[in-house]
Design an enzyme around this catalytic site. Structure first.
Site, mmCIF file in Angstrom:
data_model
loop_
_atom_site.group_PDB
_atom_site.id
_atom_site.type_symbol
_atom_site.label_atom_id
_atom_site.label_comp_id
_atom_site.label_asym_id
_atom_site.label_seq_id
_atom_site.Cartn_x
_atom_site.Cartn_y
_atom_site.Cartn_z
ATOM 1 C CB SER A 1 -17.287 2.557 13.782
ATOM 2 O OG SER A 1 -16.035 2.268 14.384
ATOM 3 C CB ALA A 2 -16.107 3.477 19.005
ATOM 4 N NE ARG B 1 -17.145 6.409 21.758
ATOM 5 C CZ ARG B 1 -16.140 7.057 21.176
ATOM 6 N NH1 ARG B 1 -15.062 7.363 21.866
ATOM 7 N NH2 ARG B 1 -16.209 7.403 19.909
ATOM 8 C CB ALA B 2 -18.681 0.644 28.328
ATOM 9 C CG ASN C 1 -14.899 -1.067 13.870
ATOM 10 O OD1 ASN C 1 -15.171 -0.445 12.835
ATOM 11 N ND2 ASN C 1 -15.298 -0.655 15.062
ATOM 12 C CB SER D 1 -31.802 -3.029 20.913
ATOM 13 O OG SER D 1 -31.700 -2.066 21.957
ATOM 14 N N PRO E 1 -21.371 3.569 22.665
ATOM 15 C CG PRO E 1 -23.472 3.847 23.621
ATOM 16 C CD PRO E 1 -22.729 4.031 22.350
ATOM 17 C CB CYS F 1 -14.188 -5.529 16.332
ATOM 18 S SG CYS F 1 -13.491 -4.128 17.232
#
Length: 306
Positions: free
Chosen positions: A158-159, A164-165, A277, A12, A161, A127
């Protein structure tokens, strides 16, 4: 509707919410459920307002329902999808995976869209892969590409969590896609999270080593043809300038090289236009889901007529 495939979105966050808006416009897919784990999620709240059934109790809740979706779009994380994928398969639900889990075959629409329409689980690569692998494919279908390197620069804003993970998986999955789908003999992928404010639009650089006497005009035309194909589902995808051909040098490892520069502007459905992206990921996933639905509905209609 009988002529649409029912869809659940698992996740979500930013990608799931943007995907929801694209699916709501689809003539072939009907989003009915959104599943998350955070009861306060903005994505779940938006989905509820738009008439979807929502739950913060995860995949367990979805699979316990009396009616199951025909298709799941999952935008969680690689390790979450790896755990859920066998459960979808067991329930007979087709899965479109927007994480770098790569449980099923990777799909980049211009390169291999029709090759995996019957696969129970397809992976949307990354992406950066969706933005750059079409360009590697455009070159490799004209000449041999011994090495390709892609650099994806995206706005840090735009990144989320999840992105990044998944950074480590991003580089591995994209590099593999440059080879297996793009057609390069060796591939490398680099991602840059650009912290500039105001946020920068997604920009990608694609380097392909090519033979000494390669037909530059044929390569350029192939690149432009594939760009036009991507633009049918991502209108904001464009070449920044003409493909650049360079002679061997110390900088390019002694190879003849073609370099392609592209940028990706998002449609602005939910995410801002600079987040191209994420937009290219949701647009490509929608395209793949629609083609799977068309194929499945055509097969069903054919069976009924027989």
């Amino acid at each position: 509707m009988a002529d649409k495939k029912s869809v659940a979105i698992v996740g979500s966050g930013n990608i799931s919410t943007d995907l929801l808006y694209k699916l709501l416009r689809s003539e072939w897919l009907e989003p009915r459920w959104m599943i998350g784990i955070d009861p306060e999620s903005e994505g779940l709240a938006r989905a509820r307002k738009l008439g979807l059934e929502t739950s913060h109790e995860g995949v367990d809740w979805l699979l316990a329902q009396s009616e199951l979706p025909d298709m799941v779009f999952e935008a969680t994380s690689a390790y979450v999808h790896k755990a859920a994928a066998p459960r979808y398969a067991e329930a007979g639900i087709r899965a479109i995976d927007l994480t770098p889990a790569a449980v099923g075959p990777g799909v980049i629409p211009p390169a291999n869209l029709r090759a995996h329409l019957d696969a129970p689980n397809v992976n949307m690569v990354t992406c950066g892969g969706q933005a750059t692998i079409p360009m590697v494919y455009a070159v490799s279908r004209v000449v041999e590409v011994p090495y390709a390197e892609i650099v994806a620069s995206v706005s840090s804003a735009s990144a989320g969590p999840g992105t990044r993970a998944n950074i480590d998986e991003f580089t591995k999955t994209t590099s593999a896609g440059v080879q297996n789908i793009g057609g390069a003999q060796r591939g490398k992928a680099i991602i840059i999270l650009n912290p500039a404010e105001p946020p920068m639009i997604m920009r990608d650089t694609i380097f392909c080593a090519i033979p000494e006497h390669a037909d530059h005009a044929a390569i350029t035309q192939s690149i432009k043809d594939v760009v036009a194909e991507v633009q049918t589902y991502v209108p904001g995808y464009r070449l920044l300038n003409e493909p650049q051909f360079d002679e061997p040098s110390v900088v390019n490892g002694g190879n003849h090289v073609v370099t392609v520069f592209v940028e990706v502007e998002g449609a602005g459905d939910y995410l801002p236009p600079y987040a191209g992206n994420l937009d290219i990921m949701t647009a490509a996933a929608t395209k793949v889901g629609e083609e799977i639905a068309k194929e499945s509905l055509a097969a069903t209609a054919g069976g009924a007529q027989a």
